[in-house]
Design an enzyme around this catalytic site. Structure first.
Site, PDB file in Angstrom:
ATOM      1  N   ASP A   1       0.805  -1.221  -0.062  1.00  0.00           N
ATOM      2  CA  ASP A   1      -0.029   0.029  -0.016  1.00  0.00           C
ATOM      3  C   ASP A   1       0.908   1.426   0.150  1.00  0.00           C
ATOM      4  O   ASP A   1       2.176   1.022  -0.018  1.00  0.00           O
ATOM      5  CB  ASP A   1      -1.108   0.069   1.212  1.00  0.00           C
ATOM      6  CG  ASP A   1      -2.210   0.675   0.960  1.00  0.00           C
ATOM      7  OD1 ASP A   1      -2.234   1.799   0.429  1.00  0.00           O
ATOM      8  OD2 ASP A   1      -3.373   0.117   1.225  1.00  0.00           O
TER       9      ASP A   1
ATOM     10  N   HIS B   1      -3.910   2.520  -4.661  1.00  0.00           N
ATOM     11  CA  HIS B   1      -3.189   2.273  -3.389  1.00  0.00           C
ATOM     12  C   HIS B   1      -1.679   1.908  -3.804  1.00  0.00           C
ATOM     13  O   HIS B   1      -1.148   0.878  -3.071  1.00  0.00           O
ATOM     14  CB  HIS B   1      -3.938   1.286  -2.522  1.00  0.00           C
ATOM     15  CG  HIS B   1      -5.085   2.002  -1.713  1.00  0.00           C
ATOM     16  ND1 HIS B   1      -4.737   2.857  -0.731  1.00  0.00           N
ATOM     17  CD2 HIS B   1      -6.378   1.821  -1.980  1.00  0.00           C
ATOM     18  CE1 HIS B   1      -5.926   3.197  -0.155  1.00  0.00           C
ATOM     19  NE2 HIS B   1      -6.826   2.697  -0.835  1.00  0.00           N
TER      20      HIS B   1
ATOM     21  N   GLU C   1     -10.616   1.682  -4.259  1.00  0.00           N
ATOM     22  CA  GLU C   1     -10.416   3.323  -4.301  1.00  0.00           C
ATOM     23  C   GLU C   1      -9.391   3.641  -5.272  1.00  0.00           C
ATOM     24  O   GLU C   1      -8.690   4.727  -4.738  1.00  0.00           O
ATOM     25  CB  GLU C   1      -9.851   3.535  -2.777  1.00  0.00           C
ATOM     26  CG  GLU C   1     -10.813   3.467  -1.629  1.00  0.00           C
ATOM     27  CD  GLU C   1     -10.446   3.696  -0.135  1.00  0.00           C
ATOM     28  OE1 GLU C   1     -11.258   4.316   0.473  1.00  0.00           O
ATOM     29  OE2 GLU C   1      -9.418   3.481   0.175  1.00  0.00           O
TER      30      GLU C   1
END
Ligand SMILES: [Zn+2]
Length: 355
Positions: free
Chosen positions: A36, A114, A170
């Site tokens: 991440d 991410h 996301e």
């Protein structure tokens, strides 16, 4: 249980201690969030720069580092460097340790979003070809798929799990709108928007995993555009996505944030260390019933594979703090055995008694 080891790094010893706890409470999956924006944590032999360039960052405090927009990675030897990574030997050891206790370790390698840290090492994989310009891989660039297939090949060698988690949540998608390579891809493949471009990306990765005998698992944003035909879904934004996927015959793990995100406050905030905004006390976790809709329960039991508690660690810098957030709420997750239960039997007294 999912543990985010990117925003803060936790040692192999700490992971093994959690495996012991999971086994004790009869939890059977450890979902290991290995990559991440906080740092890349997995040694990949084919791409050594991942750990050399992005496993360390300029400071420990995630909030200062991320929210105040420093967001720079550094080398292990630099002054103030914070981070760490798991060698392939560490991973094999942990996977074997877990297997002995009947726990499957499911790795998560984030894509297409991410992934800020990846581009500090391999900037050519982002739309503008420059580091620190986007959190997203460029789906228009075939080198991206070469890279990810190389990474996933080593991941599959290390982790025997049926499922490989590819994140999928996301993605910003902003640069995709003006990137000539992304635009060409959309035109060539007849994709009408960036959601469909994301679906193309996920389906291409799914084909690769399926060809190697594995199944793709992702957060519920992988349903945007079109869900990959054999994918399983982790329903985190709520229950709707999971129910929709289950009704369409996809396996799902229910993990709605409002019940299962253990990075949120578990008591009155002024009595607590800083946590993510949101209130998820023990009783609320305990009350969660993933197949409460009895009409749907019979059909869904076939596809709802389980529930998951998640600890994101932006605000969780130490092992002590991680355990404070995980327990006892993980015990409330552990009480679900896959069958519908009568909501009326659940009170705070029974919850505390069970714990
Ligand atoms: Zn692009």
């Amino acid at each position: 249980m999912m543990l985010d080891c990117s925003r803060h790094f936790f040692t192999p010893q700490f992971i093994k201690k959690q495996i012991d706890a999971l086994a004790y409470f009869k939890l059977n999956r450890f979902h290991w969030h290995l990559t991440d924006g906080g740092g890349w944590r997995l040694e990949v032999k084919k791409y050594p720069k991942l750990i050399e360039e992005t496993a360390y960052r300029t400071q420990n405090d995630w909030t200062k580092w991320w929210r105040e927009h420093d967001r720079r990675y550094c080398h292990a030897s630099d002054s103030g460097a914070y981070g760490g990574y798991y060698t392939q030997e560490d991973v094999r050891d942990i996977v074997a340790y877990a297997a002995k206790q009947h726990i499957t370790v499911i790795p998560e390698i984030e894509m297409p979003g991410h992934s800020n840290e990846v581009f500090a090492a391999y900037p050519n994989l982002t739309c503008e070809g420059k580091a620190y310009t986007s959190p997203d891989f460029c789906p228009g660039n075939d080198s991206v798929f070469t890279f990810l297939e190389g990474v996933l090949t080593e991941v599959m060698q290390l982790f025997p799990s049926k499922y490989i988690h590819i994140g999928g949540d996301e993605a910003w998608q902003e640069k995709w709108k003006s990137c000539p390579k992304c635009q060409k891809r959309m035109k060539d493949e007849g994709l009408k928007d960036t959601h469909e471009l994301q679906a193309y990306f996920i389906m291409r990765i799914e084909k690769f995993l399926n060809a190697h005998g594995r199944k793709l698992l992702g957060w519920d944003e992988i349903m945007q555009g079109q869900l990959a035909p054999n994918a399983a879904v982790m329903s985190w934004t709520g229950e709707e996505a999971g129910l929709k996927a289950a009704k369409a015959g996809h396996h799902v793990v229910m993990t709605p944030g409002a019940y299962c995100y253990l990075d949120m406050y578990q008591d009155v905030p002024f009595t607590q260390p800083k946590a993510m905004g949101g209130y998820v006390p023990l009783e609320k976790v305990y009350s969660y019933e993933p197949i409460a809709n009895k009409e749907a329960a019979t059909m869904l039991e076939k596809y709802v594979d389980g529930v998951q508690g998640n600890l994101w660690t932006e605000e969780v810098p130490t092992p002590e703090h991680a355990e404070y957030m995980l327990y006892p709420r993980m015990l409330a997750i552990a009480r679900w055995d896959g069958h519908a239960i009568d909501q009326l039997t659940i009170t705070s007294e029974t919850a505390l008694f069970m714990l």
